[in-house]
Design an enzyme around this catalytic site. Structure first.
Site, PDB file in Angstrom:
ATOM      1  N   CYS A 253       0.891  -0.973  -0.034  1.00 48.31           N
ATOM      2  CA  CYS A 253       0.230  -0.110  -0.090  1.00 48.31           C
ATOM      3  C   CYS A 253       1.096   1.353  -0.016  1.00 48.31           C
ATOM      4  CB  CYS A 253      -0.498   0.153   1.289  1.00 48.31           C
ATOM      5  SG  CYS A 253      -1.945  -1.415   1.814  1.00 48.31           S
ATOM      6  N   ALA A 254       1.667   1.488  -1.513  1.00 46.77           N
ATOM      7  CA  ALA A 254       2.614   2.287  -1.379  1.00 46.77           C
ATOM      8  C   ALA A 254       2.392   3.979  -1.221  1.00 46.77           C
ATOM      9  CB  ALA A 254       3.089   1.941  -2.215  1.00 46.77           C
ATOM     10  N   ALA A 255       1.255   4.574  -1.988  1.00 42.71           N
ATOM     11  CA  ALA A 255       0.846   5.941  -2.387  1.00 42.71           C
ATOM     12  C   ALA A 255       0.987   6.818  -0.603  1.00 42.71           C
ATOM     13  CB  ALA A 255      -0.196   5.596  -2.457  1.00 42.71           C
ATOM     14  N   GLY A 257       4.415   6.982  -1.270  1.00 42.57           N
ATOM     15  CA  GLY A 257       5.377   6.968  -2.061  1.00 42.57           C
ATOM     16  C   GLY A 257       6.366   7.340  -0.482  1.00 42.57           C
ATOM     17  N   LYS A 259       7.466   5.374   2.556  1.00 40.23           N
ATOM     18  CA  LYS A 259       8.156   4.447   2.579  1.00 40.23           C
ATOM     19  C   LYS A 259       8.893   3.601   1.476  1.00 40.23           C
ATOM     20  CE  LYS A 259       5.083   4.022   6.906  1.00 40.23           C
ATOM     21  NZ  LYS A 259       3.806   4.845   6.470  1.00 40.23           N
ATOM     22  N   ASP A 303      -5.341  -3.989  -6.634  1.00 37.75           N
ATOM     23  CA  ASP A 303      -5.904  -4.158  -5.585  1.00 37.75           C
ATOM     24  C   ASP A 303      -5.230  -5.355  -4.496  1.00 37.75           C
ATOM     25  OD1 ASP A 303      -7.049  -4.715  -2.975  1.00 37.75           O
ATOM     26  OD2 ASP A 303      -9.046  -4.866  -3.963  1.00 37.75           O
ATOM     27  N   ASP A 322       1.453  -1.618   4.964  1.00 34.05           N
ATOM     28  CA  ASP A 322       1.069  -0.203   5.456  1.00 34.05           C
ATOM     29  C   ASP A 322      -0.324   0.021   5.243  1.00 34.05           C
ATOM     30  OD1 ASP A 322       1.175   2.128   6.404  1.00 34.05           O
ATOM     31  OD2 ASP A 322       1.831   3.008   5.226  1.00 34.05           O
ATOM     32  N   CYS A 375      -1.375   3.593  11.316  1.00 39.35           N
ATOM     33  CA  CYS A 375      -1.696   4.976  11.300  1.00 39.35           C
ATOM     34  C   CYS A 375      -2.752   4.824  12.345  1.00 39.35           C
ATOM     35  CB  CYS A 375      -0.584   5.625  11.113  1.00 39.35           C
ATOM     36  SG  CYS A 375      -2.084   6.185  10.151  1.00 39.35           S
TER      37      CYS A 375
HETATM   38  C1  SAM Z   1      -1.482   4.266   5.031  1.00 38.22           C
HETATM   39  S1  SAM Z   1      -1.530   4.683   2.835  1.00 38.22           S
HETATM   40  C2  SAM Z   1       0.161   4.094   2.440  1.00 38.22           C
HETATM   41  C3  SAM Z   1       1.422   5.608   2.940  1.00 38.22           C
HETATM   42  C4  SAM Z   1       2.460   4.756   2.079  1.00 38.22           C
HETATM   43  N1  SAM Z   1       2.822   3.500   2.867  1.00 38.22           N
HETATM   44  C5  SAM Z   1       3.209   6.109   2.910  1.00 38.22           C
HETATM   45  O1  SAM Z   1       4.290   5.458   3.348  1.00 38.22           O
HETATM   46  O2  SAM Z   1       3.126   7.154   2.154  1.00 38.22           O
HETATM   47  C6  SAM Z   1      -2.482   3.260   2.792  1.00 38.22           C
HETATM   48  C7  SAM Z   1      -2.874   3.250   0.869  1.00 38.22           C
HETATM   49  O3  SAM Z   1      -3.122   1.445   1.076  1.00 38.22           O
HETATM   50  C8  SAM Z   1      -4.075   2.285  -0.162  1.00 38.22           C
HETATM   51  N2  SAM Z   1      -4.843   1.212  -0.169  1.00 38.22           N
HETATM   52  C9  SAM Z   1      -6.199   1.347  -0.047  1.00 38.22           C
HETATM   53  N3  SAM Z   1      -7.172   0.279  -0.372  1.00 38.22           N
HETATM   54  C10 SAM Z   1      -5.568  -0.847  -1.166  1.00 38.22           C
HETATM   55  C11 SAM Z   1      -5.984  -1.678  -1.670  1.00 38.22           C
HETATM   56  N4  SAM Z   1      -7.186  -2.775  -1.639  1.00 38.22           N
HETATM   57  N5  SAM Z   1      -5.356  -2.545  -2.409  1.00 38.22           N
HETATM   58  C12 SAM Z   1      -3.688  -2.031  -2.721  1.00 38.22           C
HETATM   59  N6  SAM Z   1      -3.703  -0.621  -2.089  1.00 38.22           N
HETATM   60  C13 SAM Z   1      -4.806   0.168  -1.262  1.00 38.22           C
HETATM   61  C14 SAM Z   1      -4.280   3.844   0.150  1.00 38.22           C
HETATM   62  O4  SAM Z   1      -4.825   4.089  -1.556  1.00 38.22           O
HETATM   63  C15 SAM Z   1      -3.476   4.363   0.448  1.00 38.22           C
HETATM   64  O5  SAM Z   1      -2.498   5.117  -0.555  1.00 38.22           O
END
Ligand code: SAM
Length: 440
Positions: A253-255, A257, A259, A303, A322, A375
Site C-alpha cells: 500500500c505504497a502511495a 511513496g 516508505k 488491489d 502499510d 497509523c
Molecule cells: C496508509 S496509506 C500508505 C502510505 C504509504 N505507505 C507511505 O508511506 O507513503 C494506505 C494506502 O493504501 C492504499 N490502498 C487502500 N486499499 C488498497 C488495496 N485494496 N490495495 C492496494 N492499496 C490500497 C490507499 O490508496 C493508500 O494509498
C-alpha cells in the site's frame, strides 16, 4: 466576493473549508485546495491556520457556540455556524485582537451572502469575549477533550492508563520531521548545512526534528532528493523491515511513496522493490516522489487483497503492509479525522486489513518477513487483526525482538505487535507487527 475588509474574505474562505469538512464530509486537504484557488499565495497561510485551528478545536468550539445560541441555526445556514467557529477560534486560541476578529468575521457573513446574520453574529461573538465559557463540566467529555465521544470511549477501553495523554497529544500541533537520504549524506552533514534549527533523535539515525516547520520548497536539498518530509514514526518501518537484509521487496500500500523511497534509500543499487497501490492518482504521486529522489521501483496499480490479479508467482522475501486505517494516530496532522471518521468505519477497516494480511501472506517467501503497519491507535485495527492471524496460521510467528534498532523505548508492547502512541518523543501514533514465515 469583495469587501473593503480584505481579512473578511479570508474568514469567509476558512468558514467554507470548515463547513465542507463538518457538513459535507470532504477532507481538509481537498477543501483547502479549493479555497486556495480563490486567494493569493500570500494569504494562504492565514486561511490554512484558521481552517486547521477551527477543526482542531471543533468539538470544544461547537459546544461553546451552542451554549450561546438561543436556538440552532438552520441546516442550510451551516456555513454561518462554521464561520462562528472560525470566529471563536480566533478569539480563544490566536493573537488576533478581539475587535479585529469580531468585525472581520461579521463582515464575512455578508460575503457569504447572509447579511441577515450580521447582527446575531456580532452579539454572539461579543458575548463569547465577555463570558468565558468553561468546558470542564462533568458529562461534557466531547468539549472537554475535544474529540467525538465514540473515539474517547474507544481510547478509554484500549488505553485505560493513557487515554487522556493520547487525547491531549492529538490536540497538539505536530512537529515537522525530515528523513535524510543516507545514500547521499550523513544526518550530521545534512544538519550542519541546514538553514533551520533541528535536532536528532537517538533511535532513528536518519531523522531530524525541526524546531519550527518550514515550507518544503525552502528546505535545503529537498528538490535534489537529499531529504524528505516524513514523521519519525513512519521512518521506523523501512529499516526495521530490512534489518536482516531483503532482496525482493513488496510495498503493498505504497502511495504516496514515503516508505517506498525509504526502502530504496536503504537498499541502494540494484534494489528490487514493487510498489503497489489501488489508487491510480495516488500511485502517480509515488512516481513523482521517486523521481525527486532519483530512485526507481516497479509500480503496480492493483488491489493488494487480490494477488491473482497482479502477482507473477515469484515470492517476495519482504512485504510491507502499510494498511489503510482510521488514521487515529495522526490526528495532530489531520484534525479533520475527528469529524470524518465514524465508529462504524472501524470494523469495516479491520475487515479490509484482515483480508489484505491473508492475501499478502500468500506472496511471502518461506523465512520471509511481513511488517504490518497502521497509523491507528485502535486495538481493533492492530493487535486484534494480528493476534487472530497468528493463531490461525501455523506458519506465522511474530518476531518480537526489535533488533539493535533502538526503538524499544518508544514502543508499547501489545498482545501482538508494538504501538507508538502519538506525542511520544514528538512522534505520530503508529502500530507495527513483524511477522515471520516459518516452515513447520
Ligand atoms: C496508509 S496509506 C500508505 C502510505 C504509504 N505507505 C507511505 O508511506 O507513503 C494506505 C494506502 O493504501 C492504499 N490502498 C487502500 N486499499 C488498497 C488495496 N485494496 N490495495 C492496494 N492499496 C490500497 C490507499 O490508496 C493508500 O494509498
Amino acid at each position: 466576493m469583495s469587501s473593503n475588509k480584505p481579512g473578511a474574505k479570508l474568514r469567509a474562505e476558512a468558514a467554507k473549508v470548515v463547513d465542507a469538512v463538518a457538513n459535507d464530509g470532504r477532507s481538509l486537504d481537498v477543501a483547502l485546495a479549493a479555497a486556495e484557488e480563490n486567494i493569493s499565495p500570500a494569504d494562504r497561510p492565514l486561511v490554512r491556520m484558521l481552517s486547521y485551528g477551527s477543526l482542531r478545536y471543533y468539538f470544544r468550539l461547537r459546544w461553546q457556540l451552542r451554549q450561546l445560541l438561543e436556538r440552532p441555526l438552520k441546516a442550510r445556514d451551516s456555513v454561518i455556524e462554521s464561520l462562528l467557529i472560525v470566529g471563536f477560534f480566533q478569539l480563544s486560541d490566536t493573537r488576533v485582537p478581539d475587535h479585529a476578529a469580531v468585525s472581520m468575521t461579521v463582515e464575512a457573513a455578508r460575503l457569504l451572502r447572509r447579511p441577515k446574520y450580521a447582527g446575531l453574529m456580532n452579539a454572539v461573538l461579543r458575548n463569547f469575549v465577555r463570558r468565558k465559557i468553561a468546558v470542564s463540566e462533568p458529562g461534557n467529555e466531547e468539549a472537554q477533550f475535544n474529540h467525538p465521544q465514540w473515539l474517547i470511549d474507544r481510547l478509554k477501553k484500549d488505553w485505560p492508563d493513557d487515554w487522556q495523554e493520547i487525547l491531549t497529544a492529538n490536540n497538539d500541533r505536530a512537529p515537522m520531521w525530515l528523513r535524510v537520504n543516507q545514500q547521499k549524506q550523513s544526518t550530521d552533514q545534512f544538519l550542519a548545512q541546514l538553514e533551520a534549527e533541528g535536532e536528532l533523535l537517538p533511535c532513528a539515525e536518519q531523522a531530524i526534528r525541526l524546531t519550527s516547520p518550514q515550507p518544503v520548497d525552502d528546505l535545503t536539498g529537498f528538490a535534489d532528493g537529499l531529504v524528505s518530509v516524513q514523521d519519525c514514526a513512519a521512518q521506523i518501518a523501512a529499516p526495521w523491515l530490512l534489518a536482516d537484509g531483503g532482496t525482493r521487496v513488496l510495498d503493498a500500500c505504497a502511495a504516496p511513496g514515503g516508505k517506498t523511497g525509504h526502502l530504496l534509500e536503504i537498499l541502494g543499487e540494484g534494489a528490487d522493490v514493487t510498489a503497489l497501490d489501488s489508487d491510480a492518482k495516488r500511485l502517480a504521486g509515488v512516481r513523482q516522489n521517486l523521481d525527486r529522489l532519483g530512485l526507481d521501483a516497479t509500480l503496480v496499480h492493483a488491489d493488494a487483497s487480490k494477488p491473482t490479479d497482479w502477482w507473477d508467482g515469484r515470492c517476495f522475501d519482504r512485504v510491507l503492509l502499510d494498511a489503510p486505517c482510521s488514521a487515529t494516530g495522526v490526528i495532530r496532522r489531520h484534525p479533520d479525522i475527528k469529524l470524518l471518521r465514524r465508529n462504524k468505519d472501524i470494523p469495516a477497516l479491520a475487515g479490509l486489513q484482515r483480508e489484505m494480511l491473508e492475501a499478502l501472506w500468500t506472496v511471502l517467501a518461506p523465512a520471509g518477513r511481513l511488517l504490518y503497519v497502521t497509523c491507528s491507535v485502535l486495538a481493533e485495527e492492530n493487535e486484534q487483526v494480528v493476534a487472530p492471524f497468528l493463531a490461525a496460521h501455523e506458519d506465522a510467528r511474530e518476531a518480537r525482538v526489535l533488533h539493535d534498532y533502538n526503538i524499544s523505548d518508544l514502543m508499547r508492547e501489545r498482545t501482538a505487535g508494538y504501538q507508538v502512541l502519538p506525542g511520544t518523543k514528538g512522534l505520530d501514533g503508529f502500530y507495527f507487527a513483524m511477522l515471520e514465515k516459518v516452515s513447520r
